[in-house]
Motif scaffolding. Structure first.
Motif, PDB file in Angstrom:
ATOM      1  N   LEU A  31     -34.393 -20.373  14.998  1.00 56.77           N
ATOM      2  CA  LEU A  31     -34.254 -21.169  16.223  1.00 56.77           C
ATOM      3  C   LEU A  31     -33.660 -20.329  17.345  1.00 56.77           C
ATOM      4  O   LEU A  31     -34.089 -20.436  18.509  1.00 56.77           O
ATOM      5  N   ASP A  32     -32.702 -19.493  17.048  1.00 58.36           N
ATOM      6  CA  ASP A  32     -32.078 -18.648  18.077  1.00 58.36           C
ATOM      7  C   ASP A  32     -33.098 -17.692  18.695  1.00 58.36           C
ATOM      8  O   ASP A  32     -33.107 -17.478  19.914  1.00 58.36           O
ATOM      9  N   ILE A  33     -33.968 -17.115  17.863  1.00 57.22           N
ATOM     10  CA  ILE A  33     -34.980 -16.196  18.394  1.00 57.22           C
ATOM     11  C   ILE A  33     -35.999 -16.963  19.246  1.00 57.22           C
ATOM     12  O   ILE A  33     -36.429 -16.485  20.305  1.00 57.22           O
ATOM     13  N   CYS A  34     -36.367 -18.167  18.809  1.00 57.04           N
ATOM     14  CA  CYS A  34     -37.259 -19.007  19.623  1.00 57.04           C
ATOM     15  C   CYS A  34     -36.624 -19.317  20.968  1.00 57.04           C
ATOM     16  O   CYS A  34     -37.298 -19.315  22.006  1.00 57.04           O
ATOM     17  N   THR A  35     -35.310 -19.565  20.950  1.00 53.99           N
ATOM     18  CA  THR A  35     -34.595 -19.888  22.190  1.00 53.99           C
ATOM     19  C   THR A  35     -34.567 -18.685  23.129  1.00 53.99           C
ATOM     20  O   THR A  35     -34.814 -18.809  24.329  1.00 53.99           O
ATOM     21  N   ARG A  36     -34.284 -17.524  22.597  1.00 50.41           N
ATOM     22  CA  ARG A  36     -34.146 -16.329  23.427  1.00 50.41           C
ATOM     23  C   ARG A  36     -35.485 -15.820  23.960  1.00 50.41           C
ATOM     24  O   ARG A  36     -35.573 -15.375  25.095  1.00 50.41           O
ATOM     25  N   GLU A  37     -36.526 -15.886  23.137  1.00 52.39           N
ATOM     26  CA  GLU A  37     -37.762 -15.198  23.497  1.00 52.39           C
ATOM     27  C   GLU A  37     -38.940 -16.120  23.850  1.00 52.39           C
ATOM     28  O   GLU A  37     -39.882 -15.677  24.501  1.00 52.39           O
ATOM     29  N   LEU A  38     -38.883 -17.364  23.435  1.00 50.87           N
ATOM     30  CA  LEU A  38     -40.055 -18.229  23.613  1.00 50.87           C
ATOM     31  C   LEU A  38     -39.813 -19.447  24.501  1.00 50.87           C
ATOM     32  O   LEU A  38     -40.761 -19.992  25.070  1.00 50.87           O
ATOM     33  N   LEU A  39     -38.588 -19.880  24.622  1.00 51.80           N
ATOM     34  CA  LEU A  39     -38.314 -21.136  25.323  1.00 51.80           C
ATOM     35  C   LEU A  39     -38.488 -21.004  26.833  1.00 51.80           C
ATOM     36  O   LEU A  39     -38.003 -20.052  27.446  1.00 51.80           O
ATOM     37  N   THR A  40     -39.200 -21.968  27.425  1.00 53.28           N
ATOM     38  CA  THR A  40     -39.346 -22.091  28.877  1.00 53.28           C
ATOM     39  C   THR A  40     -39.071 -23.551  29.252  1.00 53.28           C
ATOM     40  O   THR A  40     -38.975 -24.404  28.374  1.00 53.28           O
ATOM     41  N   PRO A  41     -38.991 -23.872  30.542  1.00 55.03           N
ATOM     42  CA  PRO A  41     -38.840 -25.285  30.925  1.00 55.03           C
ATOM     43  C   PRO A  41     -40.064 -26.139  30.588  1.00 55.03           C
ATOM     44  O   PRO A  41     -40.017 -27.356  30.714  1.00 55.03           O
ATOM     45  N   LYS A  42     -41.169 -25.508  30.192  1.00 55.23           N
ATOM     46  CA  LYS A  42     -42.397 -26.247  29.883  1.00 55.23           C
ATOM     47  C   LYS A  42     -42.796 -26.094  28.418  1.00 55.23           C
ATOM     48  O   LYS A  42     -43.977 -26.170  28.072  1.00 55.23           O
ATOM     49  N   GLY A  43     -41.850 -25.869  27.533  1.00 54.35           N
ATOM     50  CA  GLY A  43     -42.168 -25.736  26.126  1.00 54.35           C
ATOM     51  C   GLY A  43     -42.010 -24.311  25.643  1.00 54.35           C
ATOM     52  O   GLY A  43     -41.382 -23.473  26.304  1.00 54.35           O
ATOM     53  N   LEU A  44     -42.596 -24.021  24.491  1.00 57.37           N
ATOM     54  CA  LEU A  44     -42.486 -22.683  23.904  1.00 57.37           C
ATOM     55  C   LEU A  44     -43.673 -21.817  24.293  1.00 57.37           C
ATOM     56  O   LEU A  44     -44.815 -22.282  24.317  1.00 57.37           O
ATOM     57  N   ARG A  45     -43.384 -20.554  24.583  1.00 58.20           N
ATOM     58  CA  ARG A  45     -44.462 -19.586  24.812  1.00 58.20           C
ATOM     59  C   ARG A  45     -45.243 -19.378  23.505  1.00 58.20           C
ATOM     60  O   ARG A  45     -44.686 -19.455  22.409  1.00 58.20           O
TER      61      ARG A  45
END
Length: 640
Positions: free
Chosen positions: A514-528
């Motif tokens: 989850l931390d890696i998703c937060t740092r590298e994938l999370l945007t205001p419009k969902g996950l990259r």
């Protein structure tokens, strides 16, 4: 409204819940070939929608002066007749309402699409007018598939028949008649002509042809008095015009308001409903070009129904979908209109969808409704009957996706998948572990302890292999593993085993992912769909088709993935992440005023300012945002 830079980016979608729709920009200037005032399926021709009536231009005539309220874009960036400059107000809290002012004339237009009928209704009310006023209505007709264009030709029929307060006409054989009628007696002036070179800028942006000619058979004319309302109907069937005013009122009365974020999403959810004449129920994957797709159906179903307390519609859709799934598993032709049911993860998503139903309706009801189906799916997979889903001795599922896209990351270029995910695919096996544990709990609760123990044993083997296969030394999960081929790309598919109710990952492993998703994938419009640190990152979904295909899953952001991310946050951190998740939801609330008003686009650029792209309204995105709202509400309830 008068600033076309702003207004042409905002689109208005209305549907009849049976496959037909009306769609244009909020200033009634069509910018896509998919736009039209009456767009309907014509099953006698094909399985596409067809634009019958493209638009309706209204002209106010007073003292011999004509003021045309229409708006079309022609080649060379020319707009005519620039009717948007008369717009003074626009509102769509309940039904789309536009106020025009022409000198002393104030004209109000309201729009509804009749539920379950191929009929669009427009009501014009003269709010103010100090002298005799006449309205002139000029219909622009296309009679073509949403994927094609029409051009001036000698084949189009100019014939028409008079009907009650209107006419009926049909441009080409095989099409239904288009009935255009008014609630008031009028005069139709036959004056056939083609309007040439109408241009659709959205198609230009996408690298497609963008010009067409539209046929206008003539115009309707009638006087209107101050305070008077006139209702226009365009339909594939005739109606008694004395009913039009009452019908319009009834349709307005049945509409739910769009006065806040949640109500907008509920209305958007209902727009994906499709009810066939044989009472089959479907969920459309999105507007304007998607069909009913199996994977999208099962992922969207809980959010579009259970999250808004509509258990009955879940059961209606699942009845249709499970019939199609059983036909496929039995090797029979699929009789329903659900596409891509052969994709290997579809039965796994079906189990996940039923699992959400169990949490809403209870395990007893779930077993009664779907216990047999769950058993059939599990044994179908275990017995190795799926053509592209193999259960290996290590408990993991193997699928071949080298030459054909088999996951939700399904973009292709030159006949090959852009992201060729193959072998042990991370979300397939997360779904499989979750399915085994869930079905074991259902079997145990139903007194089938031996079967439950067998499934638990298989889940144990799967879980151990999952961690050993996918978890790497950097604390995140490989996207897929195929023999010696290991995909190190940081992709959002690893969020699923963190979000699912049953996961082979430990709490610490979940936090790391989850931390890696937060740092590298999370945007205001969902996950990259891909981390900026990974090779091939391409976050801007723009340009011609091939360019967009290469960007589709290489960095663009997807709100439906954000739904699973928020569920994972709540499961791991509970109350401590509530305010964080609420802030994430604000990014979606802003979207209610852009693209299709009140809905959420298919995908977004992965870099700021995160523009919405693709289809104007996407079922999985609306569904997962609704489910996130429900999960938030439940968390607050537990907190209290």
């Amino acid at each position: 409204m008068t600033n076309l830079e702003e207004s042409l980016r905002r689109e208005l979608l209305r549907t009849n819940r049976s496959g037909a729709y009306a769609c244009s920009t909020i200033v009634d200037c069509n910018t896509r070939k998919y736009h039209g005032l009456l767009v309907v399926p014509v099953p006698e021709l094909d399985d596409e929608n067809h634009v019958l009536l493209s638009s309706l231009d209204v002209t106010v005539v007073q003292h011999g002066a004509e003021f045309n309220l229409g708006l079309h874009k022609y080649q060379g960036n020319n707009y005519s007749p620039k009717g948007h400059k008369y717009i003074r107000e626009f509102d769509c809290d309940k039904v789309p309402t536009t106020i025009y002012r022409v000198g002393g004339v104030v004209l109000k237009k309201e729009v509804v699409f009749q539920h379950y009928e191929d009929r669009i209704l427009l009501r014009y009310t003269l709010v103010d007018g100090h002298s005799a006023t006449t309205l002139r209505f000029r219909p622009f007709m296309a009679f073509r598939s949403v994927r094609q264009f029409t051009h001036e030709n000698s084949t189009a029929s100019r014939a028409y028949d008079e009907v009650d307060n209107g006419i009926r006409t049909c441009m080409y054989a095989g099409y239904p008649y288009l009935y255009m009628q008014f609630s008031k007696k009028n005069e139709f002036i036959f004056n056939p002509d083609w309007y040439r070179g109408i241009e659709y800028p959205k198609e230009q942006e996408r690298g497609y042809a963008s010009n067409e000619d539209l046929y206008v058979p003539g115009y309707f004319e009638m006087p209107i008095k101050k305070g008077e309302s006139i209702v226009f109907s365009a339909s594939t069937s005739e109606i008694k015009t004395g009913k039009l005013s009452k019908l319009f009122e009834e349709e307005v009365e049945s509409r739910a308001p769009r006065d806040n974020f949640f109500h907008c999403l509920v209305n958007a959810a209902h727009q994906f409903h499709i009810r066939e004449k044989n009472d089959d129920r479907y969920l459309l994957a999105g507007y304007p070009w998607f069909k009913c797709r199996a994977r999208d159906t099962f992922i969207s179903l809980p959010g579009l129904t259970l999250a808004i307390d509509e258990q009955d519609y879940f059961e209606f859709v699942m009845k249709t979908a499970s019939k199609a799934l059983r036909e496929f598993m039995a090797g029979k032709p699929v009789t329903g209109k659900i596409y891509e049911i052969d994709q290997p993860d579809v039965p796994l998503w079906a189990i996940w969808s039923i699992q959400q139903y169990a949490k809403f309706a209870g395990k007893e009801r779930c077993t009664e409704m779907y216990g047999q189906l769950l058993e059939e799916i599990i044994h179908y997979i275990i017995d190795g009957n799926h053509p592209n889903l193999r259960l290996d001795d290590n408990g993991l599922l193997y699928s071949d996706g080298r030459d054909k896209a088999i996951t939700w990351m399904n973009s292709t270029a030159y006949g090959r998948p852009v992201v060729p995910r193959s072998g042990y695919i991370v979300e397939f096996n997360a779904l499989w572990y979750n399915a085994l544990k869930f079905c074991a709990s259902i079997a145990s609760g139903n007194g089938r302890e031996r079967e439950a123990a067998d499934l638990e044993e298989l889940a144990k083997v799967c879980g151990e292999s999952f961690v050993g296969t996918f978890l790497n030394e950097y604390g995140y999960l490989y996207d897929y593993v195929d023999g010696n081929m290991v995909d190190w790309s940081v992709r959002p598919n690893m969020i699923f085993p963190v979000a699912f109710d049953y996961s082979p990952l430990s709490k610490e492993q979940k936090r790391s992912v989850l931390d890696i998703c937060t740092r590298e994938l999370l945007t205001p419009k969902g996950l990259r769909s891909l981390s900026p640190k990974s090779g091939g990152y391409n976050p801007m979904y723009v340009g011609p088709q091939t360019q967009r295909d290469y960007a589709y899953h290489q960095g663009t952001a997807w709100p439906w993935l954000g739904g699973f991310y928020m569920e994972a946050c709540l499961k791991l951190y509970k109350n401590t992440r509530l305010s964080f998740i609420e802030r994430q939801m604000v990014g979606y609330e802003d979207e209610m005023n852009y693209h299709a008003l009140g809905s959420i686009s298919e995908l977004f650029d992965g870099n700021p300012p995160f523009h919405g792209r693709g289809a104007m309204s996407f079922a999985m995105n609306v569904a997962e945002v609704l489910r996130s709202i429900k999960l938030l509400a439940l968390q607050y309830t537990y907190q209290k």
